[in-house]
Design a protein around this motif. Structure first.
Motif, PDB file in Angstrom:
ATOM      1  N   PHE A 186       0.687  -1.131   0.123  1.00 45.26           N
ATOM      2  CA  PHE A 186      -0.191   0.050   0.049  1.00 45.26           C
ATOM      3  C   PHE A 186       0.748   1.164  -0.048  1.00 45.26           C
ATOM      4  O   PHE A 186       0.611   2.269  -0.696  1.00 45.26           O
ATOM      5  CB  PHE A 186      -0.836   0.019   1.209  1.00 45.26           C
ATOM      6  N   ARG A 232      -8.256  -8.331  15.136  1.00 48.59           N
ATOM      7  CA  ARG A 232      -7.672  -8.797  13.834  1.00 48.59           C
ATOM      8  C   ARG A 232      -6.570  -9.851  13.933  1.00 48.59           C
ATOM      9  O   ARG A 232      -5.602  -9.712  14.726  1.00 48.59           O
ATOM     10  CB  ARG A 232      -7.077  -7.710  13.008  1.00 48.59           C
ATOM     11  N   PRO A 264     -11.897   7.314   7.857  1.00 43.72           N
ATOM     12  CA  PRO A 264     -12.129   6.036   7.584  1.00 43.72           C
ATOM     13  C   PRO A 264     -13.157   5.302   8.260  1.00 43.72           C
ATOM     14  O   PRO A 264     -13.111   3.945   8.528  1.00 43.72           O
ATOM     15  CB  PRO A 264     -10.602   5.343   8.116  1.00 43.72           C
ATOM     16  N   GLN A 290      -7.951   2.942  -3.404  1.00 47.40           N
ATOM     17  CA  GLN A 290      -9.008   3.234  -2.581  1.00 47.40           C
ATOM     18  C   GLN A 290      -9.661   1.919  -2.084  1.00 47.40           C
ATOM     19  O   GLN A 290      -9.694   1.834  -0.675  1.00 47.40           O
ATOM     20  CB  GLN A 290     -10.014   4.182  -3.242  1.00 47.40           C
ATOM     21  N   ARG A 291      -9.708   0.969  -2.846  1.00 47.06           N
ATOM     22  CA  ARG A 291     -10.212  -0.281  -2.492  1.00 47.06           C
ATOM     23  C   ARG A 291      -9.124  -0.886  -1.607  1.00 47.06           C
ATOM     24  O   ARG A 291      -9.587  -1.471  -0.539  1.00 47.06           O
ATOM     25  CB  ARG A 291     -10.085  -1.000  -3.882  1.00 47.06           C
ATOM     26  N   LEU A 292      -7.791  -0.874  -1.776  1.00 49.90           N
ATOM     27  CA  LEU A 292      -6.747  -1.404  -0.905  1.00 49.90           C
ATOM     28  C   LEU A 292      -6.782  -0.855   0.447  1.00 49.90           C
ATOM     29  O   LEU A 292      -6.690  -1.345   1.641  1.00 49.90           O
ATOM     30  CB  LEU A 292      -5.466  -1.267  -1.652  1.00 49.90           C
ATOM     31  N   ALA A 293      -7.202   0.535   0.426  1.00 51.21           N
ATOM     32  CA  ALA A 293      -6.981   1.387   1.770  1.00 51.21           C
ATOM     33  C   ALA A 293      -8.436   0.837   2.327  1.00 51.21           C
ATOM     34  O   ALA A 293      -8.478   0.707   3.600  1.00 51.21           O
ATOM     35  CB  ALA A 293      -7.168   2.823   1.379  1.00 51.21           C
ATOM     36  N   ASP A 294      -9.514   0.738   1.899  1.00 45.50           N
ATOM     37  CA  ASP A 294     -10.666   0.442   2.492  1.00 45.50           C
ATOM     38  C   ASP A 294     -10.422  -1.115   3.279  1.00 45.50           C
ATOM     39  O   ASP A 294     -11.045  -1.344   4.171  1.00 45.50           O
ATOM     40  CB  ASP A 294     -11.909  -0.135   1.335  1.00 45.50           C
ATOM     41  N   LEU A 295      -9.573  -2.026   2.509  1.00 44.88           N
ATOM     42  CA  LEU A 295      -9.563  -3.519   3.032  1.00 44.88           C
ATOM     43  C   LEU A 295      -8.491  -3.342   4.207  1.00 44.88           C
ATOM     44  O   LEU A 295      -8.741  -3.936   5.372  1.00 44.88           O
ATOM     45  CB  LEU A 295      -8.903  -4.016   1.947  1.00 44.88           C
ATOM     46  N   LEU A 296      -7.618  -2.329   4.179  1.00 39.29           N
ATOM     47  CA  LEU A 296      -6.849  -2.185   5.198  1.00 39.29           C
ATOM     48  C   LEU A 296      -7.164  -1.511   6.505  1.00 39.29           C
ATOM     49  O   LEU A 296      -6.695  -1.566   7.646  1.00 39.29           O
ATOM     50  CB  LEU A 296      -5.329  -1.475   4.745  1.00 39.29           C
ATOM     51  N   GLY A 297      -8.151  -0.791   6.121  1.00 40.72           N
ATOM     52  CA  GLY A 297      -8.833  -0.159   7.165  1.00 40.72           C
ATOM     53  C   GLY A 297      -7.935   0.919   7.930  1.00 40.72           C
ATOM     54  O   GLY A 297      -7.095   1.558   7.349  1.00 40.72           O
ATOM     55  N   PRO A 298      -8.364   1.327   9.203  1.00 39.88           N
ATOM     56  CA  PRO A 298      -7.663   2.539   9.803  1.00 39.88           C
ATOM     57  C   PRO A 298      -6.261   2.697   9.624  1.00 39.88           C
ATOM     58  O   PRO A 298      -5.459   3.757   9.686  1.00 39.88           O
ATOM     59  CB  PRO A 298      -8.294   2.516  11.246  1.00 39.88           C
ATOM     60  N   VAL A 299      -5.488   1.346   9.669  1.00 36.61           N
ATOM     61  CA  VAL A 299      -3.965   1.412   9.551  1.00 36.61           C
ATOM     62  C   VAL A 299      -3.572   2.065   8.406  1.00 36.61           C
ATOM     63  O   VAL A 299      -2.390   2.472   8.359  1.00 36.61           O
ATOM     64  CB  VAL A 299      -3.449   0.074   9.902  1.00 36.61           C
ATOM     65  N   ALA A 300      -4.418   2.055   7.251  1.00 36.50           N
ATOM     66  CA  ALA A 300      -4.071   2.767   5.952  1.00 36.50           C
ATOM     67  C   ALA A 300      -3.747   4.188   6.192  1.00 36.50           C
ATOM     68  O   ALA A 300      -2.919   4.796   5.785  1.00 36.50           O
ATOM     69  CB  ALA A 300      -5.000   2.338   4.946  1.00 36.50           C
ATOM     70  N   TRP A 301      -4.571   4.870   7.201  1.00 37.15           N
ATOM     71  CA  TRP A 301      -4.743   6.259   7.374  1.00 37.15           C
ATOM     72  C   TRP A 301      -3.326   6.503   8.186  1.00 37.15           C
ATOM     73  O   TRP A 301      -2.778   7.439   7.898  1.00 37.15           O
ATOM     74  CB  TRP A 301      -5.756   6.802   7.981  1.00 37.15           C
ATOM     75  N   VAL A 312      -0.493   4.763   8.201  1.00 36.42           N
ATOM     76  CA  VAL A 312       0.701   4.994   7.486  1.00 36.42           C
ATOM     77  C   VAL A 312       0.881   6.177   6.619  1.00 36.42           C
ATOM     78  O   VAL A 312       2.025   6.562   6.503  1.00 36.42           O
ATOM     79  CB  VAL A 312       0.640   3.622   6.458  1.00 36.42           C
ATOM     80  N   ARG A 352     -14.508  -0.944   4.979  1.00 37.25           N
ATOM     81  CA  ARG A 352     -14.112   0.169   5.781  1.00 37.25           C
ATOM     82  C   ARG A 352     -14.371   0.339   6.939  1.00 37.25           C
ATOM     83  O   ARG A 352     -13.648   0.784   7.898  1.00 37.25           O
ATOM     84  CB  ARG A 352     -13.893   1.252   4.635  1.00 37.25           C
ATOM     85  N   VAL A 391      -8.961  -6.685  -6.373  1.00 39.37           N
ATOM     86  CA  VAL A 391      -7.801  -5.620  -6.438  1.00 39.37           C
ATOM     87  C   VAL A 391      -6.936  -6.012  -7.216  1.00 39.37           C
ATOM     88  O   VAL A 391      -6.421  -5.423  -8.193  1.00 39.37           O
ATOM     89  CB  VAL A 391      -7.295  -5.397  -5.057  1.00 39.37           C
ATOM     90  N   TYR A 448     -16.994  -2.975  -0.255  1.00 41.05           N
ATOM     91  CA  TYR A 448     -15.560  -2.121   0.184  1.00 41.05           C
ATOM     92  C   TYR A 448     -15.720  -1.074   1.387  1.00 41.05           C
ATOM     93  O   TYR A 448     -15.229  -1.121   2.086  1.00 41.05           O
ATOM     94  CB  TYR A 448     -14.883  -1.532  -1.161  1.00 41.05           C
TER      95      TYR A 448
END
Lengths: 152, 152, 152, 152
Positions: free
Chosen positions: A121, A150, A140, C122-133, C135, B92, B120, B88
């Motif tokens: 990512f 998780r 988010p 965006q889809r990958l961010a949705d799947l990773l959840g809050p951790v994406a933000w 990062v 989220r 994806v 998706y």
């Protein structure tokens, strides 16, 4: 980039001989889905919450039984000084979701598929540039308590 | 693209009242990491292998106890006819790794984070074009038996 | 999710018969890498900055020549009401980097590979959840003036 | 993993003083979207097909003019022995789509955003395991001649 920079989870470990009950408690307390089994600091096995569920409920092991017969062993590992690229190759061929990280034969962390997805990512974000940040400005959703549970 | 096209796992389900032991057996037999709990066909809850491990070994529930007190309920779901994009968004905000898929209030499948990662991946392959295929010509290593036991 | 939600670039267009010089000016003014060519509002062709460079400098066309002999035609398109998934398939088979978007036979936008990569991100961010933000909290470096001139 | 393993495009280069017409011919012949400008083997600048289009048609430069006034200079570069991760960071802060690759102050290749996207794609495939290959069994459509003319 080294494995040490991507591994986000300190390894939760128990000594060989630990009862299943105690291993489950460690998983609950630290919010992790796997635990390392060591003997005198050396890696002996790895066990997941799924392994525990099947041992206790499908195989009918008692909660006081030692973890030794339940853990997977030997364990595929990566070295803390390995290039992260080597870890990708190991995930590809090993078909597992977590790899203990060794330094001088001792476990210093765990590298998970989720850690690696975060790496993917970040790389994609780097390539997209500032637009990536603007896309993610939307919040988010509520920081979910579920994220703690998780599978690690 | 609809949810129905991405959900790859038929839902394994048990009726309310099923003993923990039997739920663990279903998980082992079908190689899944979660089971749907229904009552007269209607969704009542969802339970993961981790839930079972903690119930049996941390909370000390007996293997003959009913799943009802262990399952998570109510359950966040998606509809089989929903656009995949809605799924998706649900992932989220919900912070979970699997969503039961409903059709007329009955569970017809489960949509997992892994299903979505495949989506994806396919999209990225579409954008990269023929070069994506040439990159993947290298064999992925021995088809691992472990893939069957990956958390669903 | 519809094509209309992903297309971020309003289409810059010129009528058939426009001189090469004027087409280049439109590309410079609007910071785009391609221009749509229309006749009475109907799509006739598409031309990229690369097409212009080769026409003027390799083929030796004069700057006053009409765009008609330089533009690519016919043009592969998508419809504004198409599911975004159809656009992925079109990119896969067409081997191009931008698709004019039609509504009632008129061009209302352009969908680029970069728009689609943002969708993947965006889809990958949705799947990773809050951790994406978390990062992405690190600032992306100075907002670069170069982004304006990125190929559209 | 080093930059040398990801850079797929040998650099096409011309000496300073080369006329615009000749630079365009190199781009057409080698199917690339940018050309390196060198002087005695040392990097002096980089020029894209877009730069040529605007120079010839918007600024009105003659096809016999030297490339020197059109090229971008100085140029952000990466080193052939750099970790690929350093290249990601450079793309993030520089806001460009291609980076000349240096070895002992000489250009030995070009690293593009597309090369890096392939790297991202391979990593994702590694994490998904054998299922990634099964997904891609479907043929990618006719190998398109267009891929040759994709912007490098």
């Amino acid at each position: 980039m080294k494995v040490s920079e991507a591994m986000s989870h300190p390894a939760v470990s128990v000594p060989t001989g630990t009862p299943l009950r105690q291993v489950a408690r460690e998983m609950a307390e630290y919010g992790v889905g796997s635990v390392i089994v060591t003997e005198g600091g050396a890696l002996r096995g790895i066990v997941t919450d799924r392994d525990l569920a099947l041992a206790a409920l499908d195989s009918g092991l008692d909660a006081s039984e030692a973890i030794d017969s339940v853990m997977a062993s030997p364990v595929i590992t990566v070295n803390v000084a390995d290039d992260i690229h080597a870890a990708y190759r190991t995930f590809r061929t090993a078909g597992v979701r977590r790899l203990p990280v060794l330094e001088d034969h001792r476990v210093v962390g765990v590298l998970t598929v989720d850690d690696m997805l975060i790496d993917v990512f970040q790389r994609l974000a780097d390539l997209l540039g500032p637009v990536a940040w603007s896309v993610l400005e939307e919040p988010p959703g509520p920081p979910s308590a579920d994220t703690r549970s998780r599978k690690a």
